[in-house]
Design an enzyme around this catalytic site. Structure first.
Site, short mmCIF file in Angstrom:
data_model
loop_
_atom_site.label_atom_id
_atom_site.label_comp_id
_atom_site.label_asym_id
_atom_site.label_seq_id
_atom_site.Cartn_x
_atom_site.Cartn_y
_atom_site.Cartn_z
N GLY A 135 0.82 -1.21 0.00
CA GLY A 135 0.00 0.00 0.00
C GLY A 135 0.85 1.25 0.00
O GLY A 135 0.54 2.23 -0.70
N ASP A 136 1.93 1.24 0.78
CA ASP A 136 2.83 2.40 0.80
C ASP A 136 3.48 2.60 -0.57
O ASP A 136 3.63 3.74 -1.03
CB ASP A 136 3.91 2.20 1.86
CG ASP A 136 3.37 2.21 3.28
OD1 ASP A 136 2.29 2.82 3.48
OD2 ASP A 136 3.99 1.63 4.17
#
Length: 213
Positions: A135-136
């Site tokens: 996600g990052d």
């Protein structure tokens, strides 16, 4: 200190990990809500979204130019099970002209760009070994490509490639460099567009990106 060093055109990400803290949350919320319109704000509420007090989250949402969430966070914030419905409902919670990304794992993401109908941006086939940090990698790459002047759809596709690269490696620090997603994108990485920004500055639960120097 950070506010004094922000310049028009900067990108700033506000993280839910900062908003959820009793001490930092209200301060970060007020700081973000008061940012001038020429600063692009992205809110990533993170897995603790349900624990962020409404009084802290509410001022940030109308100031966010982009909201990036995974499918679980989208359900919690919208009450909708289907990603298409969730991305549209979440955009309705933001100010006019804002956009939303709902990250959908192997299925890529759903994009509700400003003033455009929600669209599905397919993911890339990959043998996933660890989703930690994907996600990052996705939101960071999306903002980096926006900062280089790319349109949201191009940025979302590049973000999907970055996430596909990340899940193929173990550990959380697996965000790719600029060249790594090229294999997923069918050749060369996206070239910088004409809009350029400069180097990043991090501070607490938020950071700004200045790309291109």
């Amino acid at each position: 200190m950070v506010a004094a060093r922000l310049r028009p055109g900067d990108l700033l990400q506000c993280s839910g990990y900062g908003l959820v803290l009793p001490g930092n949350g209200p301060l970060l919320s007020g700081y973000t809500a008061a940012l001038p319109a020429d600063i692009t704000v992205c809110l990533d509420p993170a897995p603790l979204v349900a624990d962020i007090p409404e009084a802290v989250l509410a001022p940030v949402l109308p100031r966010a130019d982009w909201l990036s969430v995974n499918a679980r966070e989208a359900r919690l914030m919208s009450g909708r099970e289907d990603p298409r419905g969730a991305v549209a409902a979440l955009r309705d919670r933001l100010a006019p002209g804002a956009g939303v990304l709902v990250r959908a794992g192997k299925d890529g993401c759903w994009l509700a760009a400003p003033c455009q109908a929600p669209t599905h941006v397919p993911g890339f086939p990959v043998d996933a070994v660890d989703s930690n940090g994907a996600g990052d990698a996705h939101v960071g790459s999306f903002l980096a490509l926006l900062g280089q002047g790319h349109d949201p759809l191009t940025a979302a596709r590049g973000a999907n490639a970055a996430a596909a690269y990340a899940v193929g490696r173990r550990g959380p620090a697996t965000a790719p460099d600029r060249a790594a997603p090229a294999a997923f994108l069918g050749g060369a990485p996206p070239r910088e567009a004409t809009v350029r920004r400069s180097r990043p500055l991090r501070a607490g639960g938020a950071y700004r990106r200045r790309l291109g120097r």
